[in-house]
Design a protein around this motif. Structure first.
Motif, PDB file in Angstrom:
ATOM      1  N   LYS A 218     -38.471  44.277  57.862  1.00  0.00           N
ATOM      2  CA  LYS A 218     -39.520  45.166  58.370  1.00  0.00           C
ATOM      3  C   LYS A 218     -39.013  46.091  59.467  1.00  0.00           C
ATOM      4  O   LYS A 218     -39.353  47.282  59.496  1.00  0.00           O
ATOM      5  N   TYR A 219     -38.170  45.585  60.368  1.00  0.00           N
ATOM      6  CA  TYR A 219     -37.820  46.348  61.558  1.00  0.00           C
ATOM      7  C   TYR A 219     -36.383  46.889  61.568  1.00  0.00           C
ATOM      8  O   TYR A 219     -36.048  47.706  62.438  1.00  0.00           O
ATOM      9  N   PHE A 220     -35.536  46.448  60.642  1.00  0.00           N
ATOM     10  CA  PHE A 220     -34.149  46.898  60.657  1.00  0.00           C
ATOM     11  C   PHE A 220     -33.730  47.570  59.354  1.00  0.00           C
ATOM     12  O   PHE A 220     -33.279  48.713  59.374  1.00  0.00           O
ATOM     13  N   HIS A 221     -33.826  46.865  58.242  1.00  0.00           N
ATOM     14  CA  HIS A 221     -33.356  47.420  56.977  1.00  0.00           C
ATOM     15  C   HIS A 221     -34.131  46.763  55.843  1.00  0.00           C
ATOM     16  O   HIS A 221     -34.102  45.542  55.695  1.00  0.00           O
ATOM     17  N   ARG A 222     -34.806  47.580  55.041  1.00  0.00           N
ATOM     18  CA  ARG A 222     -35.651  47.020  53.982  1.00  0.00           C
ATOM     19  C   ARG A 222     -34.825  46.334  52.897  1.00  0.00           C
ATOM     20  O   ARG A 222     -35.317  45.442  52.196  1.00  0.00           O
ATOM     21  N   ASN A 223     -33.547  46.740  52.735  1.00  0.00           N
ATOM     22  CA  ASN A 223     -32.664  46.119  51.750  1.00  0.00           C
ATOM     23  C   ASN A 223     -31.604  45.258  52.433  1.00  0.00           C
ATOM     24  O   ASN A 223     -30.428  45.273  52.057  1.00  0.00           O
ATOM     25  N   ILE A 224     -32.028  44.503  53.444  1.00  0.00           N
ATOM     26  CA  ILE A 224     -31.091  43.721  54.245  1.00  0.00           C
ATOM     27  C   ILE A 224     -30.351  42.686  53.404  1.00  0.00           C
ATOM     28  O   ILE A 224     -29.167  42.427  53.617  1.00  0.00           O
ATOM     29  N   GLU A 225     -31.019  42.110  52.395  1.00  0.00           N
ATOM     30  CA  GLU A 225     -30.378  41.098  51.548  1.00  0.00           C
ATOM     31  C   GLU A 225     -29.231  41.700  50.748  1.00  0.00           C
ATOM     32  O   GLU A 225     -28.156  41.104  50.640  1.00  0.00           O
ATOM     33  N   SER A 226     -29.449  42.894  50.188  1.00  0.00           N
ATOM     34  CA  SER A 226     -28.379  43.554  49.422  1.00  0.00           C
ATOM     35  C   SER A 226     -27.210  43.932  50.326  1.00  0.00           C
ATOM     36  O   SER A 226     -26.045  43.824  49.931  1.00  0.00           O
ATOM     37  N   SER A 227     -27.526  44.371  51.553  1.00  0.00           N
ATOM     38  CA  SER A 227     -26.464  44.745  52.499  1.00  0.00           C
ATOM     39  C   SER A 227     -25.630  43.527  52.893  1.00  0.00           C
ATOM     40  O   SER A 227     -24.392  43.600  52.949  1.00  0.00           O
ATOM     41  N   ILE A 228     -26.299  42.402  53.167  1.00  0.00           N
ATOM     42  CA  ILE A 228     -25.578  41.176  53.531  1.00  0.00           C
ATOM     43  C   ILE A 228     -24.756  40.677  52.347  1.00  0.00           C
ATOM     44  O   ILE A 228     -23.629  40.208  52.519  1.00  0.00           O
ATOM     45  N   ASN A 229     -25.307  40.790  51.153  1.00  0.00           N
ATOM     46  CA  ASN A 229     -24.570  40.353  49.961  1.00  0.00           C
ATOM     47  C   ASN A 229     -23.299  41.180  49.766  1.00  0.00           C
ATOM     48  O   ASN A 229     -22.244  40.646  49.390  1.00  0.00           O
ATOM     49  N   LEU A 230     -23.381  42.495  50.031  1.00  0.00           N
ATOM     50  CA  LEU A 230     -22.190  43.353  49.954  1.00  0.00           C
ATOM     51  C   LEU A 230     -21.170  42.950  51.014  1.00  0.00           C
ATOM     52  O   LEU A 230     -19.960  42.904  50.751  1.00  0.00           O
ATOM     53  N   LEU A 231     -21.653  42.656  52.219  1.00  0.00           N
ATOM     54  CA  LEU A 231     -20.780  42.184  53.294  1.00  0.00           C
ATOM     55  C   LEU A 231     -20.073  40.895  52.891  1.00  0.00           C
ATOM     56  O   LEU A 231     -18.863  40.727  53.126  1.00  0.00           O
ATOM     57  N   LEU A 232     -20.806  39.979  52.253  1.00  0.00           N
ATOM     58  CA  LEU A 232     -20.233  38.703  51.835  1.00  0.00           C
ATOM     59  C   LEU A 232     -19.139  38.892  50.787  1.00  0.00           C
ATOM     60  O   LEU A 232     -18.138  38.167  50.784  1.00  0.00           O
ATOM     61  N   LYS A 233     -19.337  39.859  49.883  1.00  0.00           N
ATOM     62  CA  LYS A 233     -18.312  40.132  48.878  1.00  0.00           C
ATOM     63  C   LYS A 233     -17.014  40.607  49.550  1.00  0.00           C
ATOM     64  O   LYS A 233     -15.910  40.168  49.183  1.00  0.00           O
ATOM     65  N   ASN A 234     -17.140  41.492  50.542  1.00  0.00           N
ATOM     66  CA  ASN A 234     -15.964  41.979  51.266  1.00  0.00           C
ATOM     67  C   ASN A 234     -15.301  40.859  52.072  1.00  0.00           C
ATOM     68  O   ASN A 234     -14.065  40.741  52.100  1.00  0.00           O
ATOM     69  N   CYS A 235     -16.129  40.026  52.710  1.00  0.00           N
ATOM     70  CA  CYS A 235     -15.594  38.902  53.489  1.00  0.00           C
ATOM     71  C   CYS A 235     -14.890  37.897  52.586  1.00  0.00           C
ATOM     72  O   CYS A 235     -13.865  37.324  52.958  1.00  0.00           O
ATOM     73  N   TYR A 236     -15.447  37.697  51.396  1.00  0.00           N
ATOM     74  CA  TYR A 236     -14.834  36.754  50.458  1.00  0.00           C
ATOM     75  C   TYR A 236     -13.445  37.235  50.039  1.00  0.00           C
ATOM     76  O   TYR A 236     -12.504  36.441  49.958  1.00  0.00           O
ATOM     77  N   ARG A 237     -13.299  38.551  49.794  1.00  0.00           N
ATOM     78  CA  ARG A 237     -11.984  39.095  49.431  1.00  0.00           C
ATOM     79  C   ARG A 237     -10.990  38.923  50.582  1.00  0.00           C
ATOM     80  O   ARG A 237      -9.829  38.549  50.367  1.00  0.00           O
ATOM     81  N   ASP A 238     -11.450  39.197  51.810  1.00  0.00           N
ATOM     82  CA  ASP A 238     -10.576  39.033  52.982  1.00  0.00           C
ATOM     83  C   ASP A 238     -10.169  37.570  53.150  1.00  0.00           C
ATOM     84  O   ASP A 238      -9.005  37.261  53.450  1.00  0.00           O
ATOM     85  N   ASN A 239     -11.143  36.679  52.959  1.00  0.00           N
ATOM     86  CA  ASN A 239     -10.870  35.247  53.109  1.00  0.00           C
ATOM     87  C   ASN A 239      -9.886  34.762  52.056  1.00  0.00           C
ATOM     88  O   ASN A 239      -9.006  33.940  52.344  1.00  0.00           O
ATOM     89  N   GLU A 240     -10.012  35.269  50.841  1.00  0.00           N
ATOM     90  CA  GLU A 240      -9.084  34.891  49.772  1.00  0.00           C
ATOM     91  C   GLU A 240      -7.670  35.369  50.082  1.00  0.00           C
ATOM     92  O   GLU A 240      -6.693  34.664  49.814  1.00  0.00           O
ATOM     93  N   TYR A 241      -7.557  36.577  50.663  1.00  0.00           N
ATOM     94  CA  TYR A 241      -6.238  37.102  51.032  1.00  0.00           C
ATOM     95  C   TYR A 241      -5.593  36.217  52.105  1.00  0.00           C
ATOM     96  O   TYR A 241      -4.411  35.866  52.008  1.00  0.00           O
ATOM     97  N   ILE A 242      -6.389  35.843  53.115  1.00  0.00           N
ATOM     98  CA  ILE A 242      -5.874  34.983  54.185  1.00  0.00           C
ATOM     99  C   ILE A 242      -5.489  33.613  53.630  1.00  0.00           C
ATOM    100  O   ILE A 242      -4.450  33.042  53.985  1.00  0.00           O
ATOM    101  N   ARG A 243      -6.309  33.070  52.740  1.00  0.00           N
ATOM    102  CA  ARG A 243      -6.042  31.752  52.156  1.00  0.00           C
ATOM    103  C   ARG A 243      -4.740  31.751  51.364  1.00  0.00           C
ATOM    104  O   ARG A 243      -3.908  30.857  51.518  1.00  0.00           O
ATOM    105  N   GLN A 244      -4.552  32.761  50.517  1.00  0.00           N
ATOM    106  CA  GLN A 244      -3.333  32.828  49.708  1.00  0.00           C
ATOM    107  C   GLN A 244      -2.100  33.072  50.581  1.00  0.00           C
ATOM    108  O   GLN A 244      -1.029  32.498  50.329  1.00  0.00           O
TER     109      GLN A 244
END
Length: 333
Positions: A218-244
């Motif tokens: 309501k007060y920040f971003h109406r598509n906050i779930e989609s934005s966080i999900n996109l952030l998680l995809k990027n974080c997952y790629r970074d985490n996989e790079y660090i893990r490998q």
């Protein structure tokens, strides 16, 4: 000419995605259900594909597991409802009960996954399938973020993960939002059991779901779930790079015969990689994961000791020894 609604088109796309997932399930599988909309929707999708492809082998290999938390007075009625529903589709169901005094969300989650794994080992199930969705992934991220988890903790809810050497945890609905699943359950008149504990704000996840996320929308971003999900995809790629990178470096600096890693090569690495390498070293060789704050103190001591003299650091009931060339572990005497 009849036109399809946006949600009907989405339903077709989602079924195609889950169909690809379902065709890969050739081994024994156990489906975790709760009676809520996510698990009942997952159950009906799996049964639909089994009937569509007439896969008798998969039908015989599919069973269901239900965990009764005994949080509510009507938990027994819910259990009977689920048992009757599974019997109506002629499937096997296994029911477990948690202790009544177990009110912590964290403890219940630990008990639940312990039972899933134990059950899968006992009945030779290769896959444990749960009904987690995209909204659950966002809620898990927010809860772990507030606890100060790193990349690995905030991206822990993934579509496929390995529990043991031969058992995998699958989440085929992780690309679906809860609102879509609710719509699909209403459309097909699925027998959902409403759980009133989902509206009790003493549970942290309920406060995140019912208060925090609506407030952010309501007060920040109406598509906050989609934005966080996109952030998680990027974080997952970074985490996989660090893990490998961590695994490659660990294999490069570990001793060829003994439980030790090269001190000089270890010190040349970035501090984050040092922390990850030490975690791999302890988990792989000692079967325990040291606390991060303790490990940070140890790494600071290792990096600030420029004289390369022999010194020791206490680590629970073990002792970390740092010599001029090697870092190794011994038992405290």
């Amino acid at each position: 000419m009849q036109t399809s609604t946006p949600k009907s088109s989405m339903m077709i796309k989602n079924q195609l995605k889950i169909k690809k997932f379902y065709k890969k399930l050739e081994s024994k599988q156990v489906i975790a259900i709760s009676g809520g909309q996510d698990s009942i929707y997952l159950l009906n999708l799996i049964e639909h594909f089994q009937d569509q492809y007439q896969n008798k082998k998969n039908k015989e290999h599919t069973s269901y597991i239900y965990i009764d938390h005994q949080w509510r007075k009507d938990s027994y009625k819910q259990t009977i409802h689920i048992i009757n529903y599974i019997r109506s589709i002629k499937r096997k169901i296994y029911v477990y009960q948690l202790p009544q005094n177990l009110l912590s969300e964290k403890l219940c989650r630990i008990y639940r996954y312990h039972l899933f794994t134990k059950h899968a080992i006992q009945y030779s199930n290769k896959f444990i399938v749960t009904g987690h969705n995209e909204t659950d992934k966002v809620e898990t991220f927010l809860n772990n973020f507030f606890r100060g988890s790193g990349l690995q903790g905030t991206t822990s809810l993934v579509a496929k993960s390995k529990i043991t050497q031969n058992i995998y945890l699958l989440r085929p609905l992780l690309h679906l939002k809860r609102s879509y699943i609710y719509w699909a359950c209403k459309k097909f008149y699925l027998p959902i059991w409403s759980d009133n504990t989902n509206y009790k704000y003493k549970f942290e996840r309920n406060r995140t779901r019912c208060e925090l996320i609506p407030y952010l929308k309501k007060y920040f971003h109406r598509n906050i779930e989609s934005s966080i999900n996109l952030l998680l995809k990027n974080c997952y790629r970074d985490n996989e790079y660090i893990r490998q990178s961590t695994i490659k470096l660990y294999l490069t600096i570990k001793h060829p015969r003994y439980i030790a890693i090269n001190h000089k090569k270890f010190r040349k690495q970035n501090f984050t990689l040092q922390l990850k390498i030490m975690q791999v070293f302890c988990i792989y060789n000692l079967n325990f994961n040291p606390k991060q704050n303790e490990m940070v103190k140890i790494l600071i001591d290792i990096n600030t000791n420029t004289i390369y003299k022999y010194f020791k650091i206490a680590l629970e009931d073990l002792q970390m020894n740092i010599s001029q060339k090697w870092i190794y572990i011994t038992l405290q005497i």
